[in-house]
Design a protein around this motif. Sequence first.
Motif, PDB file in Angstrom:
ATOM      1  N   MET A 379       0.813  -1.213   0.000  1.00  0.00           N
ATOM      2  CA  MET A 379       0.000   0.000   0.000  1.00  0.00           C
ATOM      3  C   MET A 379       0.850   1.269   0.000  1.00  0.00           C
ATOM      4  SD  MET A 379      -2.877  -1.357  -0.319  1.00  0.00           S
ATOM      5  CE  MET A 379      -4.003   0.012  -0.162  1.00  0.00           C
ATOM      6  N   LEU A 437      -8.623  -1.205  -7.894  1.00  0.00           N
ATOM      7  CA  LEU A 437      -8.948  -0.157  -6.924  1.00  0.00           C
ATOM      8  C   LEU A 437     -10.118   0.685  -7.413  1.00  0.00           C
ATOM      9  CD1 LEU A 437      -5.386   1.109  -5.898  1.00  0.00           C
ATOM     10  CD2 LEU A 437      -7.037  -0.047  -4.411  1.00  0.00           C
ATOM     11  N   SER A 442     -10.654  -1.904  -3.735  1.00  0.00           N
ATOM     12  CA  SER A 442      -9.507  -2.591  -3.144  1.00  0.00           C
ATOM     13  C   SER A 442      -8.880  -3.489  -4.198  1.00  0.00           C
ATOM     14  CB  SER A 442      -9.930  -3.425  -1.928  1.00  0.00           C
ATOM     15  OG  SER A 442     -10.830  -4.449  -2.322  1.00  0.00           O
ATOM     16  N   ARG A 530      -7.603   3.058   1.118  1.00  0.00           N
ATOM     17  CA  ARG A 530      -8.232   2.453  -0.058  1.00  0.00           C
ATOM     18  C   ARG A 530      -9.220   3.417  -0.713  1.00  0.00           C
ATOM     19  NH1 ARG A 530      -8.544  -2.235   3.390  1.00  0.00           N
ATOM     20  NH2 ARG A 530      -7.022  -3.810   2.740  1.00  0.00           N
ATOM     21  N   SER A 534      -8.736   4.776  -4.512  1.00  0.00           N
ATOM     22  CA  SER A 534      -9.791   4.488  -5.473  1.00  0.00           C
ATOM     23  C   SER A 534     -10.334   5.780  -6.077  1.00  0.00           C
ATOM     24  CB  SER A 534     -10.921   3.718  -4.783  1.00  0.00           C
ATOM     25  OG  SER A 534     -11.977   3.463  -5.679  1.00  0.00           O
TER      26      SER A 534
END
Length: 733
Positions: A379, A437, A442, A530, A534
């Motif tokens: 991440m 994403l 995710s 996330r 996104s």
Amino acid sequence: MPKPSPRFDTLAAATGWTPAARSGPAVDRRKSELTDIESIFGSNIFGLAEMRSRLPKQVYRAVVSTLEQGQPLDPAFADAVAIAMKEWALERGASHFTHWFQPLTGLTAEKHDSFITPNVGGGAVAEFNGKELIQGEPDASSFPSGGLRATFEARGYTAWDPTSPAFIVESAAGCYLSIPTAFASWTGDALDTKIPLLRSVSALDQQARRALKLFGVEGVRVNATCGPEQEFFLIDQEFYYRRPDLVTTGRTLFGAKPPRGQELEDHYFGSIPDRVLAFMTEVERDLYRLGVPVKTRHNEVAPGQFEMAPIYENANLAADHQQLMMLTLRGVARKYGMACLLAEKPFAGVNGSGKHLNWSLGTESANLLEPGETPHENMQFLFFCVAVLRAVDRHQDLIRASVAFAGNDHRLGANEAPPAIISVFLGDQLTDVLEQLVESGSATSSKQSGLLGLGAQVLPTLPQHAGDRNRTSPFAFTGNKFEFRALGASQSVSFPATVLNTIMAESLDEMCTVMEGELQGGADFEEALRRLLSTEMRRVRRIVFNGDGYNEEWHREAESRGLLNLRTTLDALEMLATDKNRELFAKYGVLSHRELESRHEVALDQYFKTINIEGETTADIASTMILPAAVRYLNDLLAATDRSRGLGLEAGGLRRTVEKVNGLVDELRDALDRLIEQNEELGGEEVHSKAYHMRDHVVPAMLAVRGVADRLEKVVPDDYWPLPTYRDMLFVK
């Protein structure tokens, strides 16, 4: 009429070169040195090893803190550094020192001062103190400033950059000490490329530390890193000095395409010619001594074209080293009877030369753009990667403007260079992760690399990457860095690197602000991250393009996506000093409004002057060399026609040749008159209107003259033609 004779000797260029005998203390010492890299690498720089052995421990620790942590160096330590630097330089044979700086010409500049100071006894001593090390006053009022100062406001300062090591420049005649410095006006305005680059490095460091803190990493410095690949042409000096266009402008303004160019694709990665290999070997050794980590050398696509490239290093040092590479390439080429051409398109119709800037950022122990084997789980990497995409999408205009100058107009969008449309290549693996994403909020998987069997038992099975590379993309992810491929071969990498650092700092700043706000509101870190990734990917997915950037369909698709297509230098420069970009640079302390406006002014002025010089040179060569040669040939044809008529011969072919040459002479005269008229016009009093006059009127008039001249080259006999041809220059080594 006596028969004309060539003004150059191709055979002499092909066979007459021998290595020049060179001598002198520095050269003799270098000949006696071992040639392995470890024994010579960094031997001509005042680096940490020399400092450790010569400086008091307290001073040495302060210098290391400056290098590693970006801490300011206490001026009180300057005298100790200066004395040690002077003693080291004298031991290396140096008699002078210079503050080496990089003005807005895109090149380097230096003014030499002797170490020698007369004493009261009538003798002299070698002196150099901390004041002389820290600050110089070269005036340098004639360098471009874009209105930051007038010529009568001459005071300018150079300031020692302790993060880039001083170095010795050697020649057969002697040595001198070069001290990398910044260059500023009396009012404190940056007059060079180094100051904004250093400011951008600091801005990026500050915002990247905020980002790392979100992931639990604190107390580390983040550096921007660069690795510029350098392409260039080599031709024999016999040809170079007999081409006024090459000498004056760096590129050929005339030249018919030869029967053979790069069509056979046999030069690329081919065996390096002995003479060129000897040249490259000396270039490498000189660069190794200066601490430049040059690693790669090979034949490029076009005949006569080559490439050398270093390993990436900290951005400021990489920019200094890139300038040293260009200086070294030019200087060493002359020793081997060659000229090194760094122009973006020295030969029309064949491959042009770029400079690919490999850019990344990282700490001392980690590359922040390293995705790892499972990027969907990394991440931290995804955060930084999305920040890059966000920065490129928002600032397409600024990225394009950073590589906008007259020389680059000849190659951007051509077969060997990316188009003027800025897009990002990510490859299949990363594109898939980021699309996950977008679609589901995710990422749960990453396409994995495999094994590649080659069908022969004796050959090993190769690990196959999860994604291919794309050589048509202007900004491509290549494993753990982005490769900005749109730079021109002759330009400084400093401003493009400054732009990348600054837009990345802004992107990280704004993403960190969102995350910090979410966390302060009690949100879960992973969920907030996330959500942010996104959301941002939905906004910027248009900038990702993994297809063929040369395809005309991409131009139409890019337009439908809302991407910019700034085809020419002036189109791009119009975007440089917009309100958006003014506020960006000012917010992060990289360029003030005045400094950015000055760079816009300088860029326009350099474009105008470059094209003006090319236009005048084109007219001069056409008037004094090409047209007279064609007229001489026509005169001989007419004399032959008269003799044929006196003998009663039909001579139909001769008459048709006369008509063809005569028609081309008339066309050339007409085109030349139009060019001369446009050259005299200049386009008004303001640099803006002058630049547009060059693009809209002088450039087309130049091309018209060239078009006729190149057709004449195909029919005028070789012993009449006054210029070395592409056939000679590209293939005779």
